[in-house]
Design a protein around this motif. Structure first.
Motif, PDB file in Angstrom:
ATOM      1  N   GLY A   1       0.834  -1.182   0.000  1.00 52.01           N
ATOM      2  CA  GLY A   1       0.000   0.000   0.000  1.00 52.01           C
ATOM      3  C   GLY A   1       0.872   1.237   0.000  1.00 52.01           C
ATOM      4  O   GLY A   1       0.656   2.153  -0.784  1.00 52.01           O
ATOM      5  N   LEU A   2       1.834   1.223   0.845  1.00 53.62           N
ATOM      6  CA  LEU A   2       2.678   2.405   0.921  1.00 53.62           C
ATOM      7  C   LEU A   2       3.363   2.654  -0.396  1.00 53.62           C
ATOM      8  O   LEU A   2       3.282   3.730  -0.955  1.00 53.62           O
ATOM      9  CB  LEU A   2       3.729   2.198   2.018  1.00 53.62           C
ATOM     10  N   SER A   3       4.004   1.615  -0.848  1.00 50.53           N
ATOM     11  CA  SER A   3       4.835   1.828  -2.018  1.00 50.53           C
ATOM     12  C   SER A   3       3.987   2.019  -3.259  1.00 50.53           C
ATOM     13  O   SER A   3       4.321   2.793  -4.125  1.00 50.53           O
ATOM     14  CB  SER A   3       5.745   0.624  -2.221  1.00 50.53           C
TER      15      SER A   3
ATOM     16  N   GLY B   1      11.197   5.770  -0.937  1.00 50.99           N
ATOM     17  CA  GLY B   1      11.826   5.605   0.363  1.00 50.99           C
ATOM     18  C   GLY B   1      11.498   4.267   0.990  1.00 50.99           C
ATOM     19  O   GLY B   1      12.352   3.607   1.564  1.00 50.99           O
ATOM     20  N   VAL B   2      10.253   3.892   0.828  1.00 50.07           N
ATOM     21  CA  VAL B   2       9.850   2.602   1.381  1.00 50.07           C
ATOM     22  C   VAL B   2      10.617   1.486   0.692  1.00 50.07           C
ATOM     23  O   VAL B   2      11.121   0.559   1.336  1.00 50.07           O
ATOM     24  CB  VAL B   2       8.346   2.392   1.196  1.00 50.07           C
ATOM     25  N   GLN B   3      10.704   1.600  -0.596  1.00 51.60           N
ATOM     26  CA  GLN B   3      11.437   0.562  -1.322  1.00 51.60           C
ATOM     27  C   GLN B   3      12.889   0.527  -0.891  1.00 51.60           C
ATOM     28  O   GLN B   3      13.475  -0.535  -0.707  1.00 51.60           O
ATOM     29  CB  GLN B   3      11.340   0.806  -2.820  1.00 51.60           C
TER      30      GLN B   3
ATOM     31  N   ARG C   1      13.127  -1.030   2.311  1.00 49.05           N
ATOM     32  CA  ARG C   1      12.960  -2.488   2.190  1.00 49.05           C
ATOM     33  C   ARG C   1      14.246  -3.133   1.726  1.00 49.05           C
ATOM     34  O   ARG C   1      14.664  -4.179   2.223  1.00 49.05           O
ATOM     35  CB  ARG C   1      11.850  -2.803   1.200  1.00 49.05           C
ATOM     36  N   ARG C   2      14.831  -2.499   0.735  1.00 50.59           N
ATOM     37  CA  ARG C   2      16.085  -3.068   0.235  1.00 50.59           C
ATOM     38  C   ARG C   2      17.117  -3.127   1.354  1.00 50.59           C
ATOM     39  O   ARG C   2      17.798  -4.127   1.548  1.00 50.59           O
ATOM     40  CB  ARG C   2      16.617  -2.219  -0.922  1.00 50.59           C
ATOM     41  N   ASP C   3      17.188  -2.017   2.055  1.00 48.69           N
ATOM     42  CA  ASP C   3      18.163  -1.981   3.138  1.00 48.69           C
ATOM     43  C   ASP C   3      17.862  -3.069   4.155  1.00 48.69           C
ATOM     44  O   ASP C   3      18.765  -3.760   4.635  1.00 48.69           O
ATOM     45  CB  ASP C   3      18.127  -0.614   3.809  1.00 48.69           C
ATOM     46  N   LYS C   4      16.600  -3.187   4.450  1.00 51.20           N
ATOM     47  CA  LYS C   4      16.211  -4.183   5.440  1.00 51.20           C
ATOM     48  C   LYS C   4      16.592  -5.575   4.964  1.00 51.20           C
ATOM     49  O   LYS C   4      17.169  -6.373   5.705  1.00 51.20           O
ATOM     50  CB  LYS C   4      14.721  -4.112   5.684  1.00 51.20           C
ATOM     51  N   ALA C   5      16.250  -5.825   3.733  1.00 59.87           N
ATOM     52  CA  ALA C   5      16.550  -7.151   3.195  1.00 59.87           C
ATOM     53  C   ALA C   5      18.057  -7.372   3.172  1.00 59.87           C
ATOM     54  O   ALA C   5      18.552  -8.443   3.504  1.00 59.87           O
ATOM     55  CB  ALA C   5      15.979  -7.282   1.798  1.00 59.87           C
ATOM     56  N   ARG C   6      18.741  -6.317   2.784  1.00 60.00           N
ATOM     57  CA  ARG C   6      20.194  -6.453   2.727  1.00 60.00           C
ATOM     58  C   ARG C   6      20.750  -6.743   4.114  1.00 60.00           C
ATOM     59  O   ARG C   6      21.597  -7.619   4.297  1.00 60.00           O
ATOM     60  CB  ARG C   6      20.805  -5.156   2.190  1.00 60.00           C
TER      61      ARG C   6
END
Length: 801
Positions: free
Chosen positions: A505-507, A713-715, A718-723
């Motif tokens: 939703g956010l993204s 920013g959300v993406q 997310r990338r950072d989180k996944a990384r």
DNA sequence: CCGCCATGTCATTAA
DNA sequence: AATTAATGACATGGC
């Protein structure tokens, strides 16, 4: 075949329903109870519907691919379950969809592996999502995000098997499992052979069913083809959120065997049953017995997850003891994030191949053959898998701490050790030592760390470990592992979905958000436990999620932006075109087509007193009819209300000037012309409205920009989180490896130690202590607390290994 | 006819 | 105090 089965199953169901309606009692329960006690629980359990559906779903997935020989029994089993459920549902007026059931079949395999140990009813839920994905193997990468979850379940299975394993084999397992669904006849034959071998080893089928599936998995591993096939299947699984279900594995091993089916159902098995299984399985001893000695560690890992293996029994209790399930949600989220990352980073194709999505958590997708976790997994695919499992393994903690600092370890480990010890005693598998808790126990104690560093010659490790521990990475991982093993609970699945949805939703506000939210909602509702809902959940949730993660970026970049741009351009046109004419607004002149501001052109004409504009719309139209002044027609058509009003009021200058001229010039302009109050009022309104219009356009544009930025920013986050999660997994993996090295070195050193009389030191009475200065001392276990006592046992076991 | 969307307009607020 | 930008809310018109 599949179709026939389907029809047959359907017919059976209908027949059963008819019988029930007629009044003939179909005592499916007793039947199931007799043969498959666990099934009964599952069926009766609240989650039964889900599980069934999942299994059926699994079946469906199998349809597309070669059917595993073993799967036949499973089919029967599931069919019976399905029928039973439907009959029961008659009371509830609840009718599960057949499709869902099919998917469940696949799940069985998964559940068997993971469920057997933990036997969480919720497992099916996850599968539901995966099932859908399976149905839609072609799902785009975006979809994968969602699909990733189901695959992850698959990977989880693999991970489970591999976790215990030292490393290399784990990868193999993953690959094999992944490809299970897609197994070709050859693969199937190979599997059968392996399976038979297992039986030959001495394990009864029943036992085998419970505990040996892991072995089967191992056996299957060897065949590269299977791996490929499995990978394909995993892709499909990913779509559905099959976290719980190691279904893929089960599908491989347990499909054909009815017992296996029971295994899947066995999730509910009691500890006693587990123990019995362990006893039966023990003959196999450590998995090492199976094909590849190397594999043994992995097997052990799998055992940990599954009660069946030597360690399996202790493990079973572990599962229940499983650390805070609350964290599972976060873990899943993390997993999802990882999945997203994978999806983001890796192309769809790679994702498909990878089973990682959900599995990433346990071995994380790493284990998945595909390149999702290319970075870490490829280099040390096994390790990754292992790490995940290990993280979850409690036993490891026991062994390890004992080895180094029995005293220190005891405190933290003690609770778990009680359950774990049996496993460790049975098989001193290093795998057990690798439990997440183990890591903490090992490294946390300062003494241990220092000593370990000295001994292992890995001084650097301690800090990272401590930090990692502090971060509670282990806990999360362990939780994830547990979750994986257990299979996704409905709540977990729903949570994941929620996250996904929310993320989406956010993204994807612009494009995808609408879809994903719905999916998420459905998924959440699915928790209610209707099979149908679960199906929707899997599909929608998966889709929504995938779209969110993967598509989101694309959309933001492409689709979202594209959608946005139109408005943006329009806005620019709207706001800026007018000014351009006046030259006051420099940039935006380019677009001349603005409907709203076309009038200015006319107004420009109007400025000339002669222009017909003054006459009013009607006159303009009349003039329009006359060829000489086509622009006016356009003007009229496109003129805004204010422009028309201005014409009606015979205002001598254009609206554009009215609106865009600076206040001073505007006042001068008004002063030049002798205007009536009505005209002045209209002019002021026109200026006000015109400016407000532009302001509104700018405001809306800003809104869109803000939304886009937020999406981005959300993406990025997310990338950072996944990384970060990926890195975390890698760290954990490395920690496990270090533990293993430490343990092996410890054992090697300890076993070679001799007292004055040349006799070896009994591990139960002595232990190596590492001092701060790097020296290693043999210390009697004088302080032997209960924990310490345990430790010696464990050590002995280790030595046996 | 209804709903959605884009756009315009109004009212309000803050600068 | 006047002007303007920003913005929420509503209206309008097209699809």
């Amino acid at each position: 075949m599949l179709y026939l089965k389907k029809y047959f199953t359907e017919g059976l169901i209908q027949f059963t329903i008819l019988l029930s309606l007629i009044g003939v009692r179909v005592d499916v329960d007793t039947y199931l109870n007799n043969q498959l006690p666990p099934l009964r629980e599952i069926i009766l359990g609240p989650s039964s519907a889900y599980t069934q559906t999942q299994f059926h779903n699994l079946r469906n997935t199998l349809d597309g691919y070669g059917i595993h020989p073993k799967s036949v029994d499973l089919d029967r089993f599931f069919t019976t379950r399905r029928l039973l459920n439907q009959v029961r549902q008659l009371d509830r007026l609840f009718v599960p969809s057949t499709e869902l059931n099919t998917w469940l079949v696949h799940r069985d395999s998964d559940t068997v592996v993971s469920a057997s140990s933990q036997s969480s009813p919720t497992i099916t839920l996850d599968n539901g999502a995966g099932l859908e994905d399976v149905n839609n193997p072609d799902a785009t990468p975006a979809m994968r995000g969602g699909s990733g979850a189901p695959e992850s379940t698959y990977s989880l299975n693999t991970a489970d098997s591999s976790l215990g394993a030292v490393a290399p084999e784990g990868n193999q397992e993953h690959g094999n499992r992944d490809g299970n669904d897609d197994l070709t006849k050859e693969d199937i034959d190979l599997i059968d052979i392996l399976w038979r071998q297992d039986i030959d080893l001495g394990a009864g089928r029943e036992v085998f069913n419970y505990s040996n599936r892991q072995k089967e998995n191992e056996e299957e591993k060897p065949s590269p083809q299977e791996n490929k096939d499995r990978n394909e299947e995993q892709e499909s699984w990913r779509n559905g959120v099959n976290l719980q279900g190691a279904p893929p594995v089960d599908g491989e091993t347990g499909e054909s065997i009815p017992e296996q089916v029971s295994l899947g159902t066995q999730t509910s098995l009691s500890l006693q049953e587990c123990l019995r299984l362990l006893e039966a399985t023990f003959p196999f001893g450590e998995e090492t017995e199976f094909p590849a000695p190397v594999v043994s560690p992995e097997i052990a890992v799998s055992n940990e997850e599954v009660p069946s293996t030597s360690q399996g029994l202790p493990l079973v209790p572990q599962l229940p003891s499983a650390e805070p399930q609350l964290d599972l949600e976060q873990q899943w989220q993390d997993i999802m994030a990882i999945m997203e990352l994978q999806a983001m980073e890796v192309n769809n194709t790679s994702l498909h191949t990878n089973s990682s999505s959900v599995s990433a958590i346990s071995g994380t997708t790493e284990s998945s053959t595909a390149g999702n976790f290319e970075l870490s997994t490829r280099s040390t695919p096994i390790n990754q898998d292992v790490s995940l499992h290990q993280a979850s393994l409690p036993s490891c903690s026991q062994d390890f701490p004992q080895i180094f600092n029995p005293q220190l370890d005891s405190a933290s480990i003690a609770p778990r050790t009680a359950t774990l010890r049996p496993s460790s005693s049975n098989s001193t598998n290093i795998n057990s030592t690798f439990g997440a808790t183990n890591l903490t126990g090992i490294f946390l104690p300062p003494h241990v760390n220092s000593s370990s560093n000295n001994v292992t010659s890995t001084p650097v490790l301690p800090d990272p470990f401590s930090t990692l521990l502090e971060e509670s990475m282990l806990d999360e991982i362990s939780l994830l592992d547990l979750a994986m093993e257990e299979g996704f609970s409905q709540a977990q699945a729903s949570q994941l979905e929620d996250e996904l949805d929310s993320d989406s939703g956010l993204s994807l506000d612009s494009s995808h958000s609408p879809v994903s939210p719905s999916s998420s909602e459905t998924s959440c509702s699915s928790a209610a436990s209707s099979s149908s809902t679960s199906a929707t959940f899997s599909e929608e949730g998966a889709v929504g999620y995938s779209t969110d993660s993967e598509v989101a970026t694309v959309e933001t970049e492409e689709g979202a932006v594209g959608g946005y741009q139109p408005e943006y351009s329009k806005l620019c046109r709207m706001s800026y075109q007018d000014p351009s004419q006046f030259h006051t607004l420099p940039q935006l002149d380019s677009i001349s087509h603005n409907h709203t501001y076309n009038l200015p052109l006319s107004s420009a004409f109007s400025e000339h007193p002669e222009l017909p504009i003054s006459v009013g719309k009607k006159t303009v139209r009349d003039k329009q009819n006359s060829k000489p002044q086509p622009p006016q027609d356009l003007l009229d058509k496109h003129s805004s209300r204010d422009e028309r009003r201005a014409r009606a009021m015979k205002i001598p200058f254009s609206n554009e000037k009215i609106i865009n001229l600076p206040v001073e010039e505007f006042n001068e302009l008004l002063a030049k012309h002798h205007l009536s109050e009505a005209q002045l009022a209209l002019i002021r309104d026109i200026r006000r409205r015109g400016k407000n219009k532009m302001a509104a356009q700018n405001c809306r544009k800003r809104k869109l920009d803000t939304i886009i930025k937020l999406e981005q920013g959300v993406q990025d986050l997310r990338r950072d989180k996944a990384r970060l999660l990926k890195e975390k997994m890698e760290f954990i993996r490395s920690i496990r490896q270090m533990k293993q090295k430490m343990q092996s070195l410890y054992q090697e050193v300890f076993t070679q130690l001799r007292d004055e009389e040349g006799r070896p030191y009994p591990p139960s009475e002595y232990s190596l202590q590492y001092s701060a200065d790097g020296s290693v001392l043999i210390m009697p276990r004088g302080v032997t607390t209960a924990e310490q006592n345990r430790k010696p046992e464990k050590k002995q076991k280790d030595k046996k290994k």
